[in-house]
Design a protein around this motif. Structure first.
Motif, PDB file in Angstrom:
ATOM      1  N   PHE A  88       0.852  -1.191   0.000  1.00 46.35           N
ATOM      2  CA  PHE A  88       0.000   0.000   0.000  1.00 46.35           C
ATOM      3  C   PHE A  88       0.888   1.241   0.000  1.00 46.35           C
ATOM      4  CE2 PHE A  88      -2.549  -3.417   1.496  1.00 46.35           C
ATOM      5  CZ  PHE A  88      -3.851  -3.137   1.118  1.00 46.35           C
ATOM      6  N   ILE A  89       0.562   2.187  -0.878  1.00 45.92           N
ATOM      7  CA  ILE A  89       1.371   3.394  -1.026  1.00 45.92           C
ATOM      8  C   ILE A  89       0.456   4.608  -0.969  1.00 45.92           C
ATOM      9  CG2 ILE A  89       2.976   4.663  -2.495  1.00 45.92           C
ATOM     10  CD1 ILE A  89       3.601   1.977  -3.883  1.00 45.92           C
ATOM     11  N   GLY A  90       0.635   5.438   0.040  1.00 54.76           N
ATOM     12  CA  GLY A  90      -0.120   6.676   0.146  1.00 54.76           C
ATOM     13  C   GLY A  90       0.617   7.810  -0.532  1.00 54.76           C
ATOM     14  N   LEU A  91      -0.114   8.636  -1.274  1.00 57.77           N
ATOM     15  CA  LEU A  91       0.447   9.800  -1.954  1.00 57.77           C
ATOM     16  C   LEU A  91      -0.321  11.029  -1.463  1.00 57.77           C
ATOM     17  CD1 LEU A  91       0.576   8.344  -5.592  1.00 57.77           C
ATOM     18  CD2 LEU A  91       2.415   8.343  -3.892  1.00 57.77           C
ATOM     19  N   ASN A  92       0.311  11.805  -0.578  1.00 53.84           N
ATOM     20  CA  ASN A  92      -0.364  12.951   0.038  1.00 53.84           C
ATOM     21  C   ASN A  92      -0.065  14.223  -0.741  1.00 53.84           C
ATOM     22  OD1 ASN A  92       0.102  15.409   2.103  1.00 53.84           O
ATOM     23  ND2 ASN A  92      -1.680  14.213   2.709  1.00 53.84           N
ATOM     24  N   VAL A  93      -1.078  15.092  -0.900  1.00 58.67           N
ATOM     25  CA  VAL A  93      -0.924  16.306  -1.703  1.00 58.67           C
ATOM     26  C   VAL A  93      -1.170  17.570  -0.882  1.00 58.67           C
ATOM     27  CG1 VAL A  93      -1.448  15.169  -3.885  1.00 58.67           C
ATOM     28  CG2 VAL A  93      -3.329  16.106  -2.522  1.00 58.67           C
ATOM     29  N   ASP A  94      -0.944  17.512   0.417  1.00 56.15           N
ATOM     30  CA  ASP A  94      -1.070  18.707   1.260  1.00 56.15           C
ATOM     31  C   ASP A  94       0.027  19.719   0.949  1.00 56.15           C
ATOM     32  OD1 ASP A  94      -2.942  17.067   2.629  1.00 56.15           O
ATOM     33  OD2 ASP A  94      -2.584  18.210   4.448  1.00 56.15           O
ATOM     34  N   ARG A  95      -0.295  20.991   1.093  1.00 57.25           N
ATOM     35  CA  ARG A  95       0.737  22.030   0.983  1.00 57.25           C
ATOM     36  C   ARG A  95       1.704  21.901   2.157  1.00 57.25           C
ATOM     37  NH1 ARG A  95      -1.199  28.133   0.532  1.00 57.25           N
ATOM     38  NH2 ARG A  95      -1.739  27.335  -1.525  1.00 57.25           N
ATOM     39  N   ASP A  96       1.180  21.695   3.366  1.00 60.30           N
ATOM     40  CA  ASP A  96       2.004  21.553   4.569  1.00 60.30           C
ATOM     41  C   ASP A  96       2.328  20.077   4.772  1.00 60.30           C
ATOM     42  OD1 ASP A  96       3.114  21.444   7.122  1.00 60.30           O
ATOM     43  OD2 ASP A  96       1.798  23.018   7.911  1.00 60.30           O
ATOM     44  N   LYS A  97       3.478  19.656   4.265  1.00 60.90           N
ATOM     45  CA  LYS A  97       3.846  18.246   4.328  1.00 60.90           C
ATOM     46  C   LYS A  97       4.028  17.760   5.762  1.00 60.90           C
ATOM     47  CE  LYS A  97       6.311  18.543  -0.100  1.00 60.90           C
ATOM     48  NZ  LYS A  97       7.603  18.301  -0.797  1.00 60.90           N
ATOM     49  N   GLN A  98       4.610  18.596   6.608  1.00 64.80           N
ATOM     50  CA  GLN A  98       4.880  18.178   7.981  1.00 64.80           C
ATOM     51  C   GLN A  98       3.591  17.966   8.764  1.00 64.80           C
ATOM     52  OE1 GLN A  98       7.824  17.195   9.173  1.00 64.80           O
ATOM     53  NE2 GLN A  98       8.509  17.557   7.054  1.00 64.80           N
ATOM     54  N   ALA A  99       2.598  18.830   8.544  1.00 66.66           N
ATOM     55  CA  ALA A  99       1.312  18.664   9.225  1.00 66.66           C
ATOM     56  C   ALA A  99       0.628  17.378   8.772  1.00 66.66           C
ATOM     57  CB  ALA A  99       0.415  19.870   8.959  1.00 66.66           C
ATOM     58  N   ALA A 100       0.712  17.075   7.475  1.00 68.99           N
ATOM     59  CA  ALA A 100       0.116  15.841   6.964  1.00 68.99           C
ATOM     60  C   ALA A 100       0.821  14.625   7.548  1.00 68.99           C
ATOM     61  CB  ALA A 100       0.197  15.821   5.439  1.00 68.99           C
ATOM     62  N   LYS A 101       2.139  14.698   7.634  1.00 72.99           N
ATOM     63  CA  LYS A 101       2.905  13.593   8.209  1.00 72.99           C
ATOM     64  C   LYS A 101       2.548  13.386   9.671  1.00 72.99           C
ATOM     65  CE  LYS A 101       7.648  11.905   8.750  1.00 72.99           C
ATOM     66  NZ  LYS A 101       9.081  12.196   8.499  1.00 72.99           N
ATOM     67  N   ALA A 102       2.383  14.476  10.420  1.00 75.28           N
ATOM     68  CA  ALA A 102       2.012  14.382  11.835  1.00 75.28           C
ATOM     69  C   ALA A 102       0.641  13.736  11.984  1.00 75.28           C
ATOM     70  CB  ALA A 102       2.026  15.770  12.474  1.00 75.28           C
ATOM     71  N   LEU A 103      -0.301  14.079  11.097  1.00 73.30           N
ATOM     72  CA  LEU A 103      -1.633  13.478  11.146  1.00 73.30           C
ATOM     73  C   LEU A 103      -1.548  11.975  10.903  1.00 73.30           C
ATOM     74  CD1 LEU A 103      -4.747  13.622  11.155  1.00 73.30           C
ATOM     75  CD2 LEU A 103      -4.637  14.085   8.691  1.00 73.30           C
ATOM     76  N   ALA A 104      -0.778  11.572   9.891  1.00 71.09           N
ATOM     77  CA  ALA A 104      -0.643  10.148   9.584  1.00 71.09           C
ATOM     78  C   ALA A 104      -0.029   9.396  10.759  1.00 71.09           C
ATOM     79  CB  ALA A 104       0.204   9.959   8.333  1.00 71.09           C
ATOM     80  N   GLU A 105       0.939  10.006  11.428  1.00 76.88           N
ATOM     81  CA  GLU A 105       1.569   9.345  12.581  1.00 76.88           C
ATOM     82  C   GLU A 105       0.595   9.226  13.747  1.00 76.88           C
ATOM     83  OE1 GLU A 105       5.016  11.750  13.197  1.00 76.88           O
ATOM     84  OE2 GLU A 105       6.189  10.717  11.638  1.00 76.88           O
ATOM     85  N   ARG A 106      -0.216  10.271  13.976  1.00 76.22           N
ATOM     86  CA  ARG A 106      -1.204  10.211  15.062  1.00 76.22           C
ATOM     87  C   ARG A 106      -2.255   9.142  14.815  1.00 76.22           C
ATOM     88  NH1 ARG A 106      -1.313  15.806  14.509  1.00 76.22           N
ATOM     89  NH2 ARG A 106      -3.434  15.735  13.645  1.00 76.22           N
ATOM     90  N   ARG A 107      -2.651   8.980  13.562  1.00 75.84           N
ATOM     91  CA  ARG A 107      -3.698   8.011  13.212  1.00 75.84           C
ATOM     92  C   ARG A 107      -3.133   6.602  12.948  1.00 75.84           C
ATOM     93  NH1 ARG A 107      -8.291  10.878  11.255  1.00 75.84           N
ATOM     94  NH2 ARG A 107      -8.429  12.796  12.488  1.00 75.84           N
ATOM     95  N   HIS A 108      -1.815   6.464  13.059  1.00 73.42           N
ATOM     96  CA  HIS A 108      -1.158   5.159  12.838  1.00 73.42           C
ATOM     97  C   HIS A 108      -1.373   4.647  11.407  1.00 73.42           C
ATOM     98  CE1 HIS A 108      -0.371   5.125  17.121  1.00 73.42           C
ATOM     99  NE2 HIS A 108      -1.668   5.276  17.362  1.00 73.42           N
ATOM    100  N   TRP A 109      -1.331   5.578  10.441  1.00 69.75           N
ATOM    101  CA  TRP A 109      -1.366   5.181   9.039  1.00 69.75           C
ATOM    102  C   TRP A 109       0.080   4.909   8.623  1.00 69.75           C
ATOM    103  CZ3 TRP A 109      -4.651  10.112   7.823  1.00 69.75           C
ATOM    104  CH2 TRP A 109      -5.944   9.938   8.339  1.00 69.75           C
ATOM    105  N   ASN A 110       0.586   3.775   9.093  1.00 73.15           N
ATOM    106  CA  ASN A 110       2.024   3.527   9.032  1.00 73.15           C
ATOM    107  C   ASN A 110       2.464   2.688   7.834  1.00 73.15           C
ATOM    108  OD1 ASN A 110       0.879   1.193   9.899  1.00 73.15           O
ATOM    109  ND2 ASN A 110       1.872   1.160  11.909  1.00 73.15           N
TER     110      ASN A 110
END
Length: 285
Positions: A204-226
């Motif tokens: 599985f490969i997630g491709l995130n398109v947020d302007r704020d990459k760090q905020a998106a990464k923090a969200l993924a880590e909080r939700r355990h989308w690992n």
């Protein structure tokens, strides 16, 4: 009131190798160059970071304050018919730019056009003005059978990989954004699927398109989308190559590296994956 010019024409997408495009799904404006407020009249903090004099430039669309400029200029919203026909009435004399922005049919949240063009229009009298066929170079996303092996990504361990490196396994690439409610709503389904299938069967490969990459990464880590998450930003060559117009979107790739299925529906894509990974029972006695 019956005054002004009538502008007609037809928008024709090119470069899509026969893939249809319903041109209703577009955001288009006829923007005056010489009628409206000057940039210095705009509210403090809302002035675009570009020189707004002269012809409209496609790069202006990337400025967060470009819509403030649009509101300050005399303009018409231009609605296209499905086949690309356009008709704008009551256009005053002057110099204009016809800004065309074409999208695939949106199924979630818009992120990227598939084609853009700016056409200068000069109105020096009332009456009818026919712009004829306006060709707009457009991208088309991959279709079933497309070779996806050259696409690169960062895996869950931080290594640079290509889809070609995953030979023998199915791959589900999904494009998402933290501000897209449909994306977030389907993440639990994707997370459950990552637990259901071993990495030897499906990647599985997630491709995130947020302007704020760090905020998106923090969200993924909080939700355990690992699973493998790639933070591409909002101005991504990969997103353009895939011709992503709205998110979420899911690409199921077979063990041979060829696209099996593309869909905006997570349930549909995961159902295709389950079907592909379910052993077939022979009915031969």
């Amino acid at each position: 009131g019956g005054s002004g010019a009538v502008i007609t024409g037809k928008v024709v997408p090119t470069g899509r190798d026969g893939a249809p495009l319903d041109r209703r799904w577009s955001l288009n404006y006829l923007i005056s160059r010489d009628r409206g407020l000057s940039p210095t009249d705009l509210p403090s903090g809302k002035t675009p970071a570009f020189d707004a004099s002269g012809p409209f430039q496609p790069a202006w669309l990337l400025d967060p304050n470009w819509e403030t400029l649009l509101a300050a200029r005399a303009h018409h919203f231009v609605k296209l018919a499905p086949d690309g026909d356009l008709r704008v009435t009551g256009v005053a004399q002057g110099e204009y730019d016809l800004v065309l922005r074409l999208y695939e049919q949106p199924v979630g949240c818009l992120v990227e056009t598939v084609g853009e063009k700016v056409v200068p229009v000069s109105i020096d009298a009332s009456g009818a003005i026919d712009l004829g066929n306006i060709e707009v170079p457009c991208r088309a996303g991959p279709r079933p059978g497309t070779d996806m092996r050259a696409y690169s990504f960062t895996d869950a361990e931080g290594r640079q990989r290509r889809v070609a490196d995953l030979s023998g396994r199915h791959v589900l690439m999904h494009v998402w954004a933290s501000w897209c409610e449909p994306c977030l709503a389907t993440m639990p389904e994707v997370a459950a699927a990552t637990q259901r299938y071993g990495a030897d069967k499906a990647v599985f490969i997630g491709l995130n398109v947020d302007r704020d990459k760090q905020a998106a990464k923090a969200l993924a880590e909080r939700r355990h989308w690992n699973w493998a998450q790639n933070y591409l930003g909002e101005d991504s060559d990969m997103v353009r190559q895939l011709a992503v117009s709205s998110v979420p979107v899911y690409y199921l790739i077979g063990p041979d590296g060829l696209l099996v299925h593309a869909s905006a529906d997570a349930g549909e894509a995961l159902s295709k994956l389950t079907e592909a990974l379910t052993p077939r029972v022979s009915m031969t006695p």
